[in-house]
Design an enzyme around this catalytic site. Structure first.
Site, PDB file in Angstrom:
ATOM      1  N   ARG A 121      31.944  17.871  30.168  1.00 56.06           N
ATOM      2  CA  ARG A 121      30.499  18.371  30.438  1.00 56.06           C
ATOM      3  C   ARG A 121      29.476  17.437  30.903  1.00 56.06           C
ATOM      4  O   ARG A 121      28.292  17.607  30.845  1.00 56.06           O
ATOM      5  CB  ARG A 121      29.950  19.460  29.474  1.00 56.06           C
ATOM      6  CG  ARG A 121      30.836  20.369  29.019  1.00 56.06           C
ATOM      7  CD  ARG A 121      30.312  21.421  28.220  1.00 56.06           C
ATOM      8  NE  ARG A 121      31.057  22.503  27.895  1.00 56.06           N
ATOM      9  CZ  ARG A 121      32.073  22.258  26.891  1.00 56.06           C
ATOM     10  NH1 ARG A 121      32.193  21.290  26.259  1.00 56.06           N
ATOM     11  NH2 ARG A 121      33.016  23.150  26.933  1.00 56.06           N
ATOM     12  N   LYS A 143      24.042  15.461  44.668  1.00 55.65           N
ATOM     13  CA  LYS A 143      24.822  16.506  45.163  1.00 55.65           C
ATOM     14  C   LYS A 143      26.376  15.911  45.253  1.00 55.65           C
ATOM     15  O   LYS A 143      26.492  14.936  46.053  1.00 55.65           O
ATOM     16  CB  LYS A 143      24.333  16.858  46.549  1.00 55.65           C
ATOM     17  CG  LYS A 143      23.424  17.927  46.697  1.00 55.65           C
ATOM     18  CD  LYS A 143      23.524  18.462  48.153  1.00 55.65           C
ATOM     19  CE  LYS A 143      22.392  19.387  48.358  1.00 55.65           C
ATOM     20  NZ  LYS A 143      22.284  20.075  49.849  1.00 55.65           N
ATOM     21  N   GLU A 185      21.963   9.113  61.155  1.00 56.33           N
ATOM     22  CA  GLU A 185      21.237   9.525  59.651  1.00 56.33           C
ATOM     23  C   GLU A 185      19.771   8.938  59.695  1.00 56.33           C
ATOM     24  O   GLU A 185      18.855   9.284  59.506  1.00 56.33           O
ATOM     25  CB  GLU A 185      21.968   9.519  58.596  1.00 56.33           C
ATOM     26  CG  GLU A 185      23.488  10.277  58.475  1.00 56.33           C
ATOM     27  CD  GLU A 185      23.319  11.883  58.577  1.00 56.33           C
ATOM     28  OE1 GLU A 185      22.149  12.142  58.547  1.00 56.33           O
ATOM     29  OE2 GLU A 185      24.340  12.235  58.471  1.00 56.33           O
ATOM     30  N   LYS A 227      14.469   9.869  51.370  1.00 56.90           N
ATOM     31  CA  LYS A 227      15.294  10.768  50.850  1.00 56.90           C
ATOM     32  C   LYS A 227      14.999  11.251  49.236  1.00 56.90           C
ATOM     33  O   LYS A 227      14.652  12.064  48.930  1.00 56.90           O
ATOM     34  CB  LYS A 227      16.912  10.441  50.781  1.00 56.90           C
ATOM     35  CG  LYS A 227      17.792  11.519  49.965  1.00 56.90           C
ATOM     36  CD  LYS A 227      18.520  12.040  50.885  1.00 56.90           C
ATOM     37  CE  LYS A 227      19.488  12.947  49.977  1.00 56.90           C
ATOM     38  NZ  LYS A 227      20.615  13.456  50.151  1.00 56.90           N
ATOM     39  N   GLU A 237      17.051  22.216  45.475  1.00 60.67           N
ATOM     40  CA  GLU A 237      17.122  23.090  46.657  1.00 60.67           C
ATOM     41  C   GLU A 237      16.589  24.310  46.702  1.00 60.67           C
ATOM     42  O   GLU A 237      17.079  25.367  47.064  1.00 60.67           O
ATOM     43  CB  GLU A 237      18.186  23.095  47.389  1.00 60.67           C
ATOM     44  CG  GLU A 237      18.459  22.552  48.803  1.00 60.67           C
ATOM     45  CD  GLU A 237      19.673  22.413  49.488  1.00 60.67           C
ATOM     46  OE1 GLU A 237      20.231  21.022  49.457  1.00 60.67           O
ATOM     47  OE2 GLU A 237      20.344  22.977  50.125  1.00 60.67           O
ATOM     48  N   ARG A 242      13.894  20.550  50.386  1.00 63.71           N
ATOM     49  CA  ARG A 242      15.103  19.812  50.657  1.00 63.71           C
ATOM     50  C   ARG A 242      15.975  20.568  51.695  1.00 63.71           C
ATOM     51  O   ARG A 242      16.843  19.543  52.480  1.00 63.71           O
ATOM     52  CB  ARG A 242      15.918  19.689  49.179  1.00 63.71           C
ATOM     53  CG  ARG A 242      17.105  19.052  49.461  1.00 63.71           C
ATOM     54  CD  ARG A 242      17.654  18.561  47.907  1.00 63.71           C
ATOM     55  NE  ARG A 242      18.527  17.656  48.157  1.00 63.71           N
ATOM     56  CZ  ARG A 242      19.621  17.076  47.075  1.00 63.71           C
ATOM     57  NH1 ARG A 242      18.967  17.177  45.959  1.00 63.71           N
ATOM     58  NH2 ARG A 242      20.587  16.379  47.125  1.00 63.71           N
ATOM     59  N   ASN A 246      19.084  19.930  55.498  1.00 65.99           N
ATOM     60  CA  ASN A 246      20.127  21.022  55.958  1.00 65.99           C
ATOM     61  C   ASN A 246      19.515  21.356  57.441  1.00 65.99           C
ATOM     62  O   ASN A 246      20.609  21.239  58.501  1.00 65.99           O
ATOM     63  CB  ASN A 246      20.624  22.094  55.159  1.00 65.99           C
ATOM     64  CG  ASN A 246      20.646  21.737  53.833  1.00 65.99           C
ATOM     65  OD1 ASN A 246      21.406  20.741  53.389  1.00 65.99           O
ATOM     66  ND2 ASN A 246      20.498  22.343  52.748  1.00 65.99           N
ATOM     67  N   HIS A 249      20.517  19.683  60.528  1.00 69.81           N
ATOM     68  CA  HIS A 249      21.692  19.724  60.924  1.00 69.81           C
ATOM     69  C   HIS A 249      22.221  21.219  61.644  1.00 69.81           C
ATOM     70  O   HIS A 249      23.443  21.132  62.094  1.00 69.81           O
ATOM     71  CB  HIS A 249      22.737  19.443  59.637  1.00 69.81           C
ATOM     72  CG  HIS A 249      22.579  18.128  59.101  1.00 69.81           C
ATOM     73  ND1 HIS A 249      21.627  17.640  58.386  1.00 69.81           N
ATOM     74  CD2 HIS A 249      23.614  17.045  58.969  1.00 69.81           C
ATOM     75  CE1 HIS A 249      21.738  16.443  58.086  1.00 69.81           C
ATOM     76  NE2 HIS A 249      23.027  16.059  58.515  1.00 69.81           N
ATOM     77  N   HIS A 253      25.974  20.913  62.828  1.00 65.35           N
ATOM     78  CA  HIS A 253      27.040  21.363  62.013  1.00 65.35           C
ATOM     79  C   HIS A 253      27.849  22.375  62.949  1.00 65.35           C
ATOM     80  O   HIS A 253      29.125  22.686  63.016  1.00 65.35           O
ATOM     81  CB  HIS A 253      26.516  22.336  61.082  1.00 65.35           C
ATOM     82  CG  HIS A 253      26.401  21.522  59.761  1.00 65.35           C
ATOM     83  ND1 HIS A 253      25.365  21.854  58.854  1.00 65.35           N
ATOM     84  CD2 HIS A 253      26.769  20.243  59.329  1.00 65.35           C
ATOM     85  CE1 HIS A 253      25.400  20.683  57.883  1.00 65.35           C
ATOM     86  NE2 HIS A 253      26.017  19.777  58.008  1.00 65.35           N
ATOM     87  N   HIS A 266      30.806  12.979  62.133  1.00 68.11           N
ATOM     88  CA  HIS A 266      29.591  13.847  61.853  1.00 68.11           C
ATOM     89  C   HIS A 266      28.360  13.207  62.359  1.00 68.11           C
ATOM     90  O   HIS A 266      27.260  13.973  62.783  1.00 68.11           O
ATOM     91  CB  HIS A 266      29.237  13.646  60.140  1.00 68.11           C
ATOM     92  CG  HIS A 266      27.879  14.348  59.631  1.00 68.11           C
ATOM     93  ND1 HIS A 266      27.795  15.550  59.863  1.00 68.11           N
ATOM     94  CD2 HIS A 266      27.040  13.649  59.111  1.00 68.11           C
ATOM     95  CE1 HIS A 266      26.590  16.072  59.271  1.00 68.11           C
ATOM     96  NE2 HIS A 266      26.020  14.689  58.804  1.00 68.11           N
TER      97      HIS A 266
END
Ligand SMILES: NC(=O)c1ccc[n+]([C@@H]2O[C@H](COP(=O)([O-])OP(=O)(O)OC[C@H]3O[C@@H](n4cnc5c(N)ncnc54)[C@H](O)[C@@H]3O)[C@@H](O)[C@H]2O)c1
Ligand SMILES: [Zn+2]
Length: 362
Positions: A121, A143, A185, A227, A237, A242, A246, A249, A253, A266
């Site tokens: 855990r 993440k 990035e 960041k 998020e 945050r 995404n 992108h 994506h 990417h």
């Protein structure tokens, strides 16, 4: 050495950035934890390049240091690899006060961080990112996770590291294509949040693939600050801040998806996406043409593509609709208002997206 705090209500941590600091890993770790055992997780090629330095540094912790390699490549970022790693962790009798050290790019970091999150855990882990992308992006923010056969990054957790140790010196062995990937990035951060960073990159646009040491350290530090600032305001998020990361992108994506994740790295898809987004912004009269031109020039100087051939605009628009992060069928874009400032816009009409895409499709 720079220290950047990711200030969270629980589990806040420091990011250290400095030349040669992987040799100081034990000194960075020991004030926080006296581990019972350490396991370094990496892949065979990174082990060959940097494994010895890291193991020698960790020997200063005066406990067992084991090393486990996982196979190189995104195709191995899956549950099978995690299960094999967990077997090794059980075999090595890691306990709650043992430490996992992830040494690698985003793939190793995501897998090792996830294994640390679910073993007993959760046991402590340290990120030692070795690609530019991992140093400015994936190693920060907690993440962690793996791909599902049907969708990328579908299985995972939010699980913060004990610390992040960023040594730009390890990038000297990174192949150019991966430097470019990370630079996309870096430029992204300039566009969304830091005009000064963007200007700095412009001033060194002749040497973006091999920035000199001091400059590279400064650039990485600035990206980490951005960041960290975004993550600490919205760690899971939930508030929407945050998710800016995404929506930047959204088009990238879609481009990766319509080209089956094969044609572009990417970073290349992100670069084309940045360009398409600024064209949408210009068409909507949010962004002056001059700022759009500057982005185009900087991306090209970094060896990144800004146009796209052999793909239809309709397939990209369809892929945007299918993006798992689009909410309830509405599209969402982060659009620049100037260099360093963005707005989130929902429900951009398909005709506007099409107009912008026509300008980048050749
Ligand atoms: N967790 C997050 O927040 C987050 C954010 C962005 C991306 N990601 C994930 O990151 C992954 C991509 O990461 P990446 O771009 O670092 O790719 P990667 O981890 O596959 O590394 C790229 C290649 O470079 C090699 N390499 C790494 N460091 C090296 C070095 N110093 N010298 C020579 N070779 C080296 C690796 O072995 C690999 O072959 C994707 O899986 C993506 O989903 C995660
Ligand atoms: Zn990205």
């Amino acid at each position: 050495m720079h220290k950047i705090r990711v200030d969270l209500e629980r589990d806040g941590y420091n990011i250290f950035v400095g030349y040669g600091i992987i040799s100081d890993l034990a000194e960075l770790i020991s004030p926080l934890l006296k581990p019972s055992r350490v396991m370094v997780v990496t892949n065979p090629s990174i082990d060959e390049l940097h494994g010895v330095t890291v193991r020698e540094a960790l020997a200063q912790l005066h406990c067992d240091v084991a090393l486990e390699t996982i196979p190189d490549g995104e195709q191995h970022k899956n549950m099978a690899t995690v299960e094999r790693l967990l077997d090794k962790m059980v075999g090595a009798r890691l306990d709650r006060s043992s430490l996992l050290v992830s040494l690698g790019g985003g793939v190793v970091g995501d897998i090792a961080g996830f294994a640390a999150a679910i073993y007993m855990r959760g046991i402590p882990y340290v990120q030692v990112p070795t690609t530019l992308l991992a140093q400015v992006d994936s190693a920060i923010g907690g993440k962690v996770g793996v791909d599902h056969p049907l969708a990328k990054n579908m299985i995972g957790a939010f699980y913060q590291p004990l610390l992040v140790c960023i040594d730009p010196a390890v990038l000297s062995s990174l192949p150019d294509k991966h430097v470019r990937n990370g630079m996309a990035e870096v430029i992204k951060y300039g566009v969304i949040a830091d005009e000064g960073l963007f200007g700095l990159l412009e001033r060194h646009s002749n040497s973006l693939e091999r920035l000199d040491a001091g400059l590279l350290e400064d650039v990485i530090k600035r990206c980490c600050q951005i960041k960290a600032r975004i993550v600490q305001q919205d760690v899971r998020e939930t508030t929407g801040l945050r998710s800016i990361l995404n929506y930047v992108h959204t088009i990238g994506h879609a481009i990766e998806s319509v080209t089956d994740y094969k044609r572009f790295s990417h970073g290349e898809a992100v670069a084309i996406g940045i360009m398409a987004s600024s064209k949408i912004a210009r068409i909507l009269k949010l962004l002056p043409e001059e700022a759009e031109k500057r982005q185009n020039q900087l991306l090209i100087a970094a060896g990144l593509p800004t146009t796209l051939s052999g793909v239809g605009s309709q397939s990209i628009i369809e892929a945007i609709k299918l993006d798992k992060k689009a909410s309830a069928g509405q599209n969402k874009f982060v659009l620049p208002r100037s260099i360093g400032r963005v707005v989130v816009k929902e429900n951009i009409p398909p005709e506007t997206i099409e107009l912008a895409l026509k300008e980048i499709l050749t």
